[in-house]
Enzyme design. Structure first.
Site, mmCIF file in Angstrom:
data_model
loop_
_atom_site.group_PDB
_atom_site.id
_atom_site.type_symbol
_atom_site.label_atom_id
_atom_site.label_comp_id
_atom_site.label_asym_id
_atom_site.label_seq_id
_atom_site.Cartn_x
_atom_site.Cartn_y
_atom_site.Cartn_z
ATOM 1 C CG ASN A 91 42.799 56.381 65.716
ATOM 2 O OD1 ASN A 91 43.181 56.792 66.813
ATOM 3 N ND2 ASN A 91 41.535 56.128 65.448
ATOM 4 C CB ALA B 246 47.131 47.215 67.544
ATOM 5 C CB THR B 247 42.360 45.104 69.427
ATOM 6 O OG1 THR B 247 41.952 46.180 68.569
ATOM 7 C CG2 THR B 247 41.320 44.933 70.530
ATOM 8 C CB THR C 202 47.928 26.818 66.912
ATOM 9 O OG1 THR C 202 47.622 25.708 67.760
ATOM 10 C CG2 THR C 202 48.723 26.334 65.705
ATOM 11 C CG HIS D 212 44.874 45.814 59.619
ATOM 12 N ND1 HIS D 212 43.992 46.816 59.292
ATOM 13 C CD2 HIS D 212 44.840 45.709 60.960
ATOM 14 C CE1 HIS D 212 43.433 47.301 60.396
ATOM 15 N NE2 HIS D 212 43.928 46.640 61.417
ATOM 16 C CB SER E 85 47.645 46.210 63.978
ATOM 17 O OG SER E 85 46.622 45.275 63.746
ATOM 18 C CD GLN F 245 46.472 54.701 62.197
ATOM 19 O OE1 GLN F 245 47.032 55.141 61.199
ATOM 20 N NE2 GLN F 245 45.336 54.010 62.112
ATOM 21 C CB CYS G 143 37.105 51.109 65.728
ATOM 22 S SG CYS G 143 38.463 50.029 65.258
#
Length: 382
Positions: A154, A75-76, A242, A204, A202, A182, A327
């Site tokens: 978040n 997501a970043t 890639t 994860h 994202s 989120q 973060c």
């Protein structure tokens, strides 16, 4: 030593065993390991087929065309591509609207854009942690190019009224970007119904691997984006590099599990969250940060008045929790999200985020309640 109960799913989720199994099949010589861009042999064709299957699974989750799914590292990167990509195409002119409670992955690119001449309006949330539609309407200008607001916060789980904001932006031909990192698996979403143009996710955060994500980019606006990574023209020229077959297969498998199970999982999480809150809300000095209704199923942010949050986290040895975003966990500053909501520095320092997930059991919640009550009673001043 017995492991603590994991209640920090908002920071990261464990990879679902089914996802890990799918990824394992794409790593070694006897699996589908090749470069998906190698189209001169069967190994590459098989890898490309796996990648496109995963793209379809993410598209099904979002309710979009697979050609609107752009692979990223998370997501970043998706947020950076959305914000920088829009304004680079405009030669860094125009106006951006965002809020002071966004993730740093939006706040920092917005500040970067300010240094290059983009004007930014920073909206303040209400006490519930959400941005009101009227605030966005009042901030719109003739040169507004983009509105960027998260769907679910978040730290607090506050849900922004994205559908109403999306309708308003679409009517005025203004792009809307949503950080949905989120939101996946915690609230149901459909990009067409929400009328968003760009959406970040994202892996994860919903039981997929770390290091992989996607940006939904509506086909009609893709020409209004400029790539931020160059070197091969992958992803229809929007993101070179890639493709990591095993990561993307994992992301797709995780998305498919959410699509299949969220109708049952979201109510279960909400019930467990409410049970946790009901079990501790009578403690002296305890209050909930943010809304009790417009909130994600998995988030519970609680202020334990008069108790230092760091001391509380260290004392809650049977639980894995956090005082805010992963973060910013190394910072000794109070949460900028809670402060923007009007929470005092002292109360922000006394606040903890509990976040539940797929592998949280009812027994986990009961044990957590008992442990919190015991520890808070000992720490609170007499």
């Amino acid at each position: 030593m017995k492991k603590p109960i994991y209640l920090d799913y908002a920071a990261t989720t464990p990879v679902d065993p089914a996802v890990a199994a799918a990824m394992t099949e794409c790593l070694t010589m006897d699996g589908v390991f090749a470069n998906p861009a190698s189209r001169s042999h069967v190994y590459g064709w098989q890898a490309e087929e796996k990648v496109e299957q995963a793209r379809g699974e993410v598209a099904d989750l979002l309710g979009c065309d697979p050609r609107e799914v752009v692979w990223t590292s998370g997501a970043t990167e998706s947020n950076n591509l959305a914000l920088k990509g829009v304004f680079e195409a405009q030669e860094y002119s125009g106006h951006l609207i965002t809020s002071r409670v966004e993730h740093k992955a939006v706040i920092d690119p917005a500040r970067w854009l300010m240094q290059r001449g983009v004007e930014v309006t920073w909206l303040e949330p209400g006490a519930d942690g959400a941005v009101d539609v009227s605030q966005v309407r009042d901030a719109l200008r003739q040169d507004t190019r983009l509105v960027s607001l998260m769907m679910v916060n978040n730290e607090t789980g506050a849900i922004n009224p994205i559908a109403e904001i999306g309708k308003m932006c679409r009517q005025q031909d203004i792009l809307l970007h949503v950080d949905a990192a989120q939101a996946i698996g915690k609230v149901e979403l459909d990009v067409a119904a929400l009328q968003v143009d760009l959406l970040s996710l994202s892996g994860h955060k919903f039981y997929g691997p770390k290091g992989v994500g996607a940006l939904y980019a509506r086909r009609a606006i893709q020409r209004q984006l400029r790539a931020q990574m160059h070197g091969g023209g992958h992803e229809r020229g929007l993101r070179s590099g890639t493709l990591a077959t095993h990561q993307l297969v994992g992301l797709g498998a995780a998305a498919a599990l959410v699509t299949a199970g969220q109708a049952q999982e979201i109510p279960r999480l909400a019930a467990q969250r409410d049970c946790l809150w009901d079990g501790i809300k009578d403690l002296p000095g305890v209050r909930r940060n943010g809304s009790a209704t417009a909130v994600s199923a998995a988030h519970l942010n609680v202020c334990f008045g008069g108790v230092d949050g760091e001391a509380l986290v260290l004392s809650l040895r049977e639980l894995a929790v956090s005082t805010g975003s992963a973060c910013t966990s190394a910072s000794i500053e109070p949460s900028y999200v809670l402060k923007a909501m009007g929470v005092s520095d002292a109360d922000a320092h006394s606040s903890i985020r509990f976040s539940l997930g797929r592998f949280t059991s009812d027994d986990d919640v009961a044990r957590a309640i008992a442990h919190i009550r015991d520890v808070v009673t000992q720490l609170q001043p007499a």
